[in-house]
Motif scaffolding. Structure first.
Motif, PDB file in Angstrom:
ATOM      1  N   GLY A 285       0.814  -1.211   0.000  1.00 46.60           N
ATOM      2  CA  GLY A 285       0.000   0.000   0.000  1.00 46.60           C
ATOM      3  C   GLY A 285       0.844   1.255   0.000  1.00 46.60           C
ATOM      4  N   ASP A 286       1.926   1.223   0.759  1.00 48.79           N
ATOM      5  CA  ASP A 286       2.844   2.360   0.809  1.00 48.79           C
ATOM      6  C   ASP A 286       3.572   2.525  -0.519  1.00 48.79           C
ATOM      7  N   GLN A 287       3.900   1.412  -1.160  1.00 45.49           N
ATOM      8  CA  GLN A 287       4.546   1.488  -2.472  1.00 45.49           C
ATOM      9  C   GLN A 287       3.660   2.209  -3.483  1.00 45.49           C
ATOM     10  N   VAL A 288       2.373   1.855  -3.508  1.00 51.06           N
ATOM     11  CA  VAL A 288       1.521   2.430  -4.551  1.00 51.06           C
ATOM     12  C   VAL A 288       1.133   3.877  -4.265  1.00 51.06           C
ATOM     13  N   ILE A 289       0.975   4.259  -2.985  1.00 50.91           N
ATOM     14  CA  ILE A 289       0.682   5.683  -2.756  1.00 50.91           C
ATOM     15  C   ILE A 289       1.920   6.535  -3.023  1.00 50.91           C
ATOM     16  N   SER A 290       3.107   5.982  -2.801  1.00 52.01           N
ATOM     17  CA  SER A 290       4.336   6.710  -3.153  1.00 52.01           C
ATOM     18  C   SER A 290       4.427   6.887  -4.668  1.00 52.01           C
ATOM     19  N   LYS A 291       4.140   5.814  -5.403  1.00 50.99           N
ATOM     20  CA  LYS A 291       4.121   5.885  -6.873  1.00 50.99           C
ATOM     21  C   LYS A 291       3.066   6.875  -7.345  1.00 50.99           C
ATOM     22  N   PHE A 292       1.892   6.827  -6.750  1.00 44.80           N
ATOM     23  CA  PHE A 292       0.791   7.715  -7.132  1.00 44.80           C
ATOM     24  C   PHE A 292       1.178   9.180  -6.941  1.00 44.80           C
ATOM     25  N   VAL A 293       1.810   9.495  -5.824  1.00 41.70           N
ATOM     26  CA  VAL A 293       2.218  10.878  -5.550  1.00 41.70           C
ATOM     27  C   VAL A 293       3.277  11.345  -6.546  1.00 41.70           C
ATOM     28  N   LEU A 294       4.233  10.482  -6.861  1.00 39.26           N
ATOM     29  CA  LEU A 294       5.265  10.859  -7.827  1.00 39.26           C
ATOM     30  C   LEU A 294       4.673  11.057  -9.226  1.00 39.26           C
ATOM     31  N   ASP A 295       3.634  10.286  -9.561  1.00 39.51           N
ATOM     32  CA  ASP A 295       2.994  10.404 -10.872  1.00 39.51           C
ATOM     33  C   ASP A 295       1.955  11.512 -10.934  1.00 39.51           C
ATOM     34  N   ASN A 296       1.474  11.957  -9.766  1.00 48.44           N
ATOM     35  CA  ASN A 296       0.400  12.958  -9.706  1.00 48.44           C
ATOM     36  C   ASN A 296       0.770  14.022  -8.677  1.00 48.44           C
ATOM     37  N   SER A 297       1.783  14.785  -8.979  1.00 51.62           N
ATOM     38  CA  SER A 297       2.346  15.714  -7.993  1.00 51.62           C
ATOM     39  C   SER A 297       1.363  16.788  -7.545  1.00 51.62           C
ATOM     40  N   ASP A 298       0.306  17.020  -8.345  1.00 50.75           N
ATOM     41  CA  ASP A 298      -0.669  18.054  -7.974  1.00 50.75           C
ATOM     42  C   ASP A 298      -1.382  17.743  -6.668  1.00 50.75           C
ATOM     43  N   VAL A 299      -1.420  16.474  -6.248  1.00 51.50           N
ATOM     44  CA  VAL A 299      -2.135  16.137  -5.006  1.00 51.50           C
ATOM     45  C   VAL A 299      -1.364  16.582  -3.766  1.00 51.50           C
TER      46      VAL A 299
ATOM     47  N   GLY B 279      -3.740   3.686   0.605  1.00 56.64           N
ATOM     48  CA  GLY B 279      -3.086   2.679  -0.225  1.00 56.64           C
ATOM     49  C   GLY B 279      -3.233   1.314   0.416  1.00 56.64           C
ATOM     50  N   ASP B 280      -3.700   0.331  -0.370  1.00 57.75           N
ATOM     51  CA  ASP B 280      -3.929  -0.994   0.210  1.00 57.75           C
ATOM     52  C   ASP B 280      -3.984  -2.042  -0.902  1.00 57.75           C
ATOM     53  N   PRO B 281      -3.470  -3.250  -0.610  1.00 51.13           N
ATOM     54  CA  PRO B 281      -3.514  -4.315  -1.616  1.00 51.13           C
ATOM     55  C   PRO B 281      -4.798  -5.139  -1.583  1.00 51.13           C
TER      56      PRO B 281
ATOM     57  N   GLY C 113      -1.333   4.191   4.544  1.00 56.15           N
ATOM     58  CA  GLY C 113      -0.973   3.013   3.773  1.00 56.15           C
ATOM     59  C   GLY C 113      -0.954   1.755   4.628  1.00 56.15           C
ATOM     60  N   ASP C 114      -1.601   0.694   4.141  1.00 58.00           N
ATOM     61  CA  ASP C 114      -1.520  -0.636   4.772  1.00 58.00           C
ATOM     62  C   ASP C 114      -2.058  -0.649   6.205  1.00 58.00           C
ATOM     63  N   MET C 115      -3.122   0.080   6.454  1.00 59.52           N
ATOM     64  CA  MET C 115      -3.656   0.200   7.809  1.00 59.52           C
ATOM     65  C   MET C 115      -4.893  -0.669   8.052  1.00 59.52           C
ATOM     66  N   PHE C 116      -5.371  -1.373   7.029  1.00 59.93           N
ATOM     67  CA  PHE C 116      -6.650  -2.082   7.160  1.00 59.93           C
ATOM     68  C   PHE C 116      -6.435  -3.568   7.449  1.00 59.93           C
TER      69      PHE C 116
ATOM     70  N   THR D  11      -1.082  -6.970  -6.791  1.00 62.78           N
ATOM     71  CA  THR D  11      -1.546  -5.632  -7.141  1.00 62.78           C
ATOM     72  C   THR D  11      -1.901  -4.893  -5.858  1.00 62.78           C
ATOM     73  N   ALA D  12      -1.918  -3.574  -5.946  1.00 62.57           N
ATOM     74  CA  ALA D  12      -2.390  -2.736  -4.842  1.00 62.57           C
ATOM     75  C   ALA D  12      -2.981  -1.471  -5.453  1.00 62.57           C
ATOM     76  N   ALA D  13      -3.882  -0.839  -4.721  1.00 58.08           N
ATOM     77  CA  ALA D  13      -4.615   0.296  -5.256  1.00 58.08           C
ATOM     78  C   ALA D  13      -4.546   1.502  -4.336  1.00 58.08           C
ATOM     79  N   VAL D  14      -4.807   2.659  -4.942  1.00 61.42           N
ATOM     80  CA  VAL D  14      -4.917   3.922  -4.216  1.00 61.42           C
ATOM     81  C   VAL D  14      -6.380   4.354  -4.260  1.00 61.42           C
ATOM     82  N   PHE D  15      -6.917   4.745  -3.125  1.00 62.27           N
ATOM     83  CA  PHE D  15      -8.299   5.164  -3.002  1.00 62.27           C
ATOM     84  C   PHE D  15      -8.358   6.573  -2.420  1.00 62.27           C
ATOM     85  N   ARG D  16      -9.338   7.335  -2.882  1.00 60.02           N
ATOM     86  CA  ARG D  16      -9.622   8.649  -2.284  1.00 60.02           C
ATOM     87  C   ARG D  16     -10.836   8.510  -1.383  1.00 60.02           C
ATOM     88  N   PHE D  17     -10.736   9.014  -0.179  1.00 55.07           N
ATOM     89  CA  PHE D  17     -11.864   9.021   0.747  1.00 55.07           C
ATOM     90  C   PHE D  17     -12.777  10.178   0.369  1.00 55.07           C
TER      91      PHE D  17
END
Length: 220
Positions: free
Chosen positions: A61-75, A181-183, A152-155, A213-219
């Motif tokens: 989960g931490d891997q994918v939210i890190s990737k997401f932030v690097l790919d979507n810096s506007d967040v 972020g969670d798998p 990340g990975d808290m669930f 696989t792992a995914a990023v979700f917006r609350f």
């Protein structure tokens, strides 16, 4: 209050018992992590540590939210960023690389705070703000407002999932963007009515080989 003396001793333990590693999904980040050559990797309990060394693994989960932030810096660009249950601090490093105004890394384990400091230094960055407060149990809303918050990975169980739902509902009202972020751990079922998937990535990591696989979700 985080003791500098405790942090220094923790730095020494981490440097002695981990390796500098990168992961395919975010090769931009170098981190002090366990691998199979490290004695701690094979121990179910580590006598020197108060908690299990969860900070020594770069979880999916931490891997994918890190990737997401690097790919979507506007967040995160020009925003205050909070990483709850930060572990090794990878998300905070990614956020700074993506232009975050400030980063707070939060984890109840002081060893995680020491790992965060070492990992920021390894990536040639100044240490972020550090907190060992149990923020998920705080009754008041998070300050400052309008922050980008990451978990990340808290669930990993029902009790934690329900606690996070309550906390996110309260802090979403404060103008914050919250990303998870969670798998696909089963605890995620307790929050599905509140989240929208915004990204999914393949995971190729022998340390987390039960997840591909792992995914990023917006609350929301």
């Amino acid at each position: 209050m985080i003791s500098r003396k405790v942090l220094q001793r923790s730095h020494e333990l981490i440097l002695k018992n981990t390796k500098v590693r990168t992961k395919d999904i975010v090769p931009e980040l170098s981190l002090h992590l366990l691998d199979k050559s490290c004695p701690w990797y094979h121990q179910t309990e580590v006598p020197e540590l108060e908690y299990a060394p969860f900070w020594s693994v770069f979880w999916p989960g931490d891997q994918v939210i890190s990737k997401f932030v690097l790919d979507n810096s506007d967040v995160v660009r020009n925003k205050n960023v909070m990483d709850i249950g930060c572990g090794c601090g990878a998300l905070g490093i990614a956020a700074k690389k993506a232009g975050a105004k400030s980063v707070l890394c939060n984890d109840i384990d002081q060893m995680a705070m020491a790992a965060v400091e070492l990992n920021f230094k390894l990536n040639k960055m100044e240490s972020p703000k550090l907190s060992t407060e149990d923020l998920l149990s705080r009754s008041s809303k998070i300050k400052p407002k309008d922050s980008s918050i990451f978990l990340g990975d808290m669930f990993y169980d029902e009790a934690m999932a329900k606690k996070i739902v309550t906390w996110c509902l309260k802090n979403k009202q404060n103008g914050n963007d919250i990303f998870i972020g969670d798998p696909g751990r089963w605890g995620l079922d307790f929050i599905r009515d509140y989240i929208t998937k915004v990204a999914e990535y393949d995971i190729n990591d022998d340390d987390c080989d039960e997840f591909r696989t792992a995914a990023v979700f917006r609350f929301s």
